[in-house]
Each structure stands twice: as C-alpha cells, then as structure tokens.
Design an enzyme around this catalytic site. Structure first.
Site, PDB file in Angstrom:
ATOM      1  CD  GLU A 144      -1.988   2.074   1.813  1.00 51.67           C
ATOM      2  OE1 GLU A 144      -1.567   3.037   1.121  1.00 51.67           O
ATOM      3  OE2 GLU A 144      -2.260   2.151   3.015  1.00 51.67           O
TER       4      GLU A 144
ATOM      5  CB  CYS B 252      -1.494   6.770   1.391  1.00 48.35           C
ATOM      6  SG  CYS B 252      -0.087   6.286   2.343  1.00 48.35           S
TER       7      CYS B 252
HETATM    8  C1  SIN Z   1      -2.901   5.548   4.684  1.00 45.87           C
HETATM    9  O1  SIN Z   1      -2.523   6.676   4.775  1.00 45.87           O
HETATM   10  O2  SIN Z   1      -2.207   4.740   4.080  1.00 45.87           O
HETATM   11  C2  SIN Z   1      -4.158   4.993   5.303  1.00 45.87           C
HETATM   12  C3  SIN Z   1      -5.322   5.861   5.231  1.00 45.87           C
HETATM   13  C4  SIN Z   1      -6.616   5.160   5.562  1.00 45.87           C
HETATM   14  O3  SIN Z   1      -6.627   3.971   5.925  1.00 45.87           O
HETATM   15  O4  SIN Z   1      -7.636   5.802   5.452  1.00 45.87           O
END
Ligand code: SIN
Length: 488
Positions: free
Chosen positions: A255, A289
């Site tokens: 991810e 992210c």
């Molecule tokens: C992330 O920033 O990778 C996770 C964000 C989320 O699970 O909403």
C-alpha cells in the site's frame, strides 16, 4: 502517567514469542507536539527480528490448525479490549504521532473494526468445486493460510495499519511479525499487551521495535521462513522491498504512495464538496496516503469554491493534539515540514499564489499552517509530488476530458474523489479515473468492510473487506481421480 488510566499499556520493549524482550540499548520516542521524550524504548535489531520470525514459525502449526471459530473468538476478545481501552490507546497514539485526540480515538475504533471484521470473515474462507473435463476426476479448491507474514508499517496510522494487516493474516491462520515505524512504536506495543491479555497464543503476534530499519527490513524481506511480506509506506521504499522479496519469491502486498485528485464539477453541491475536501485533505495534517493532493475545480465555480474553502480552512485550529479544540496537530518532524515548504516555495516561484498559510506555524518547527494555493498548474511540484502535508493546490479546468487527463497524469493510482450530480458524468468519471478507490460525493472512504488498495505504482493487494483475506492464503487445487464407473 500521561493521563493514562492503565499505565501497563505503555511498554518499552519488543514483544516476541509472548515475552517482552529487553535489549542492550534504547532509543527515545518523542512527542512531535513539543519534542519532549515520552519513553526510552529497547532498541531491537537484526537478531531480535530473526527471533521473532522463528517464534512466528514455531507458533504457525497450532494457530493454523485451530478452527476459524476458535481464532475468531480470541480475536473478538482482542477487539473488545481495544475498544475498552480506546481512550488510553488514543492518548498514546496522539502522544507519539501528534494527531488530535478525537482523530486518534477514531483511529483506534477504525483499527479495532478490522479485528472485528476479520474475526468473522475468517469463518467464510470458502473453497470451490469446479466441474471437471474428465468424467473420472473431480476438481476441488481449498484455501490455506500462507504461513508466516512479515509487515513493516508507517508512523501516520500507528494502530490501524497494523490492525488491518494482522487481523486478516491471523484470521486466515497465519502468524505475524511487525516492525512498526521507530517514531511510533508505542501504539504497536500497546496492541501486543492487549493481544496477550486476550489470550492470543505466544508467537502468533510479534512486534519488533528498533531503529535499524534497513537491517530489520532485510530480515523480514529475505528470511526463508517468511512466506508473505506486506508494507505500507512510500512507493520508493516499497519498490526496493519488493525487489528484496524476489530473492525468496515471497507473496507481497503493498500500500504505497498516492496523488489523489479531488474534482468538483460545475453541477456539484459546492458546500458538500468543501466539507469533503476539508476532511479528506486536512485529516492527520495531510499525512495520509489517500489524502486529497490536487483539487480540480470547474472554472465556472472556481471563485465561489475558493472563497468558501479559504474561509473553512482558516477556521481550523492548529496545536498540540492533546489540547481541547485542536483540529490539526504537528507534522511528524521538522524535516517533514521542510519538505512541504520546499514544494510550496518552488511552486510559488513557478506562479502559484498563496491564498492561505504557506509557512510554518508559530507553535514550533513541526507545525505547518493549513495552506491553500491557487493558480496552480498540474505540472508544478506541489501537484506532481505526493505532498504529505496540509497544503491544497487548486487547479481550474474547462471540461470532463481535460480534467480526467490531468487527474490520471501521475504514476500513482490510490484514491480519487469527485463531486457531481449528473448521472452520466458520475459513471464516465468513476470508470475513467485510474485509481483503486473512488469517493463519489464523499471525502472519507476508508472502513473495514471496503477493499482498500491502489493500482499503478500505488501498490497491489487489497486490505479490509471480503477481498482482504486473499492476500494471506494460498489456493490449493485437489485433483481427485480414480472415479471411473464400474460396469455392473
Ligand atoms: C494511509 O494513509 O495509508 C491509510 C489511510 C486510511 O486507511 O484511510
């Protein structure tokens, strides 16, 4: 200590094979809100990481042979304990990560929801029967736990990023080793304490904390006893971890980074779009992210949107996440602020205009003011890079074709958002965006029931949902022969 109800949740050593392993040296975990040391934590390294893998290997057979119901019951106890201790876990999270307490408590509930979800979902690890091309054979497919799973998780969601990997792995019958980011090991260790209290057997859930990222990462990605490796973090680091995993042909799920477009079409409900952008962009000070990275607004509503958005963002209060009324905490480090500031500075040199913020806050080196830039072009550094900070670049567009081309003009493909009312626009744009997750008239899309993951260089695999177990199982094909009909 630190206003916790249960001080036993604040742990300072790695949790390996059901033991808290003291080391020879320590490292300080500090509070990004004020730079003060929270706790000195035992510094594990390569040897301890190998021990954790061995512990997971030794625990595998017993865990895998438990029924899904038995595993589910233990996981359900773990979930109950997380929720019963939500406010302490949230406090620990805010102390080490900086996000406001309400957000931290939200993250604990979000993380725990994965444990709850997969405790149930493990019971539905269905196989298949397939009609055979030969009358004397039968084709049966079963799904089995892949084995020992190793994970490296980031500092931006110190609880939830572990929970959604560990819960899926453990529900499938795998054992688990995680190396959390060294900035935020305390949330991971508190999870281990609760796993122990829940009765999760020794060796099933292991946490190794230490500063030797490279050495520990090498063990987790090359150890022959690790069957699967999973990572959440930057695309750059993810690529090198994938290549390390190639040496033992591990299954990987990644991810990685994002560059989310947030598109506001001319028929959109502008107020709803502003609320969505506010949540999607400024959650966790923009260090997410799936955060909005570029806001595209149709030229006919750009002025209205910008005015209202500036007013809404100006109303956000920045400060120490433990304080009442704070909406935005510090960034994780002064370096992170510098990186964001450089992107802003370079883009202003290229013609972007600061409509709000655009500099550090007076609270300290780790604080960056919620910022809005207008007059941005898609090629500017603030739009072509993942910002990972509280900055909204606004780009105007003329039509659907132009905005889709700009939105897709990136190597990333994690999340995208758009606001529109016309049903034709909604279908065409939802299908045309090259992203793994799309928020349609919605700025917050993450939950345990939905498949989280990206396309292109944002990674592979899905976390959460009914698809989330797939990454932790092997498909085994059983060919049953010798079934010829006997002449009577
Ligand atoms: C992330 O920033 O990778 C996770 C964000 C989320 O699970 O909403």
């Amino acid at each position: 200590m630190y206003g916790l109800t249960d001080n036993e949740l604040l742990k300072s050593a790695s949790y390996i094979n059901g033991q808290w392993l003291e080391g020879k040296t320590t490292f300080d975990v500090s509070n990004p809100a004020n730079g003060e040391t929270i706790l000195a934590v035992n510094n594990a390294g390569v040897e301890e990481t190998k021990l954790a893998v061995t512990a997971a290997k030794n625990a595998l057979q017993d865990w895998k042979l438990k029924s899904a119901n038995e595993r589910g019951q233990l996981m359900r106890k773990w979930f109950d304990l997380m929720m019963a201790n939500q406010s302490d876990l949230g406090r620990i999270l805010t102390l080490e990560q900086g996000k406001p307490l309400a957000e931290a408590n939200g993250e604990i509930a979000y993380g725990a929801a994965f444990v709850d979800w997969f405790a149930e979902e493990g019971k539905r690890l269905y196989g298949d029967t397939i009609p055979s091309p030969s009358a004397d054979k039968r084709i049966v497919v079963i799904k089995q736990a892949i084995g020992v799973v190793a994970a490296i998780t980031p500092w931006n969601f110190p609880n939830a990023m572990i929970a959604r990997k560990a819960a899926a792995a453990m529900a499938a019958g795998c054992t688990f080793v995680v190396r959390p980011a060294s900035q935020t090991p305390l949330s991971a260790l508190a999870m281990a304490e609760l796993a122990e209290r829940a009765g999760i057997p020794a060796g099933v859930f292991n946490v190794v904390v230490g500063t030797n990222a490279r050495g520990m990462g090498e063990v987790l990605t090359t150890h022959p006893d690790v069957a699967k490796f999973t990572f959440t973090g930057s695309t750059e680091v993810g690529k090198s971890l994938i290549s390390q995993c190639a040496t033992t042909v591990k299954k990987v799920s990644m991810e990685l980074g994002g560059n989310a477009p947030f598109i506001v079409f001319d028929d959109a409900d502008v107020d709803a779009a502003i609320e969505g952008a506010l949540l999607s962009k400024y959650r966790n000070a923009g260090q997410t992210c799936v955060c909005t990275n570029r806001i595209f607004v149709h030229e006919s509503i750009a002025e209205e949107f910008t005015q209202k958005f500036v007013a809404a963002v100006a109303g956000l209060t920045m400060g120490d996440g433990l304080k009442e009324g704070v909406h935005i905490g510090p960034m994780i480090s002064a370096q992170a602020c510098n990186d964001v500031d450089k992107l802003v500075e370079k883009s202003v040199e290229e013609g972007a205009v600061v409509a709000l913020g655009g500099q550090r806050g007076e609270q300290g080196d780790n604080y960056y003011l919620p910022t809005i830039l207008t007059g941005v072009k898609n090629s500017m550094p603030i739009a072509s890079n993942e910002i990972f900070g509280p900055v909204s670049p606004i780009i105007t567009f003329k039509d659907e074709e132009e905005v889709l081309a700009m939105a897709n003009d990136t190597e990333f493909g994690l999340a995208a958002y758009f606001y529109a009312r016309d049903i034709g626009t909604i279908w065409r744009v939802a299908e045309g965006l090259e992203y793994g997750m799309i928020g349609i008239n919605e700025g917050i899309i993450s939950n345990a029931a939905a498949p989280f993951g990206g396309v292109k260089q944002s990674g592979n695999g899905r976390e959460g949902s009914k698809y989330g177990l797939d990454d932790y199982v092997e498909i085994k094909y059983l060919c049953m022969g010798g079934l010829e009909r006997k002449a009577s």
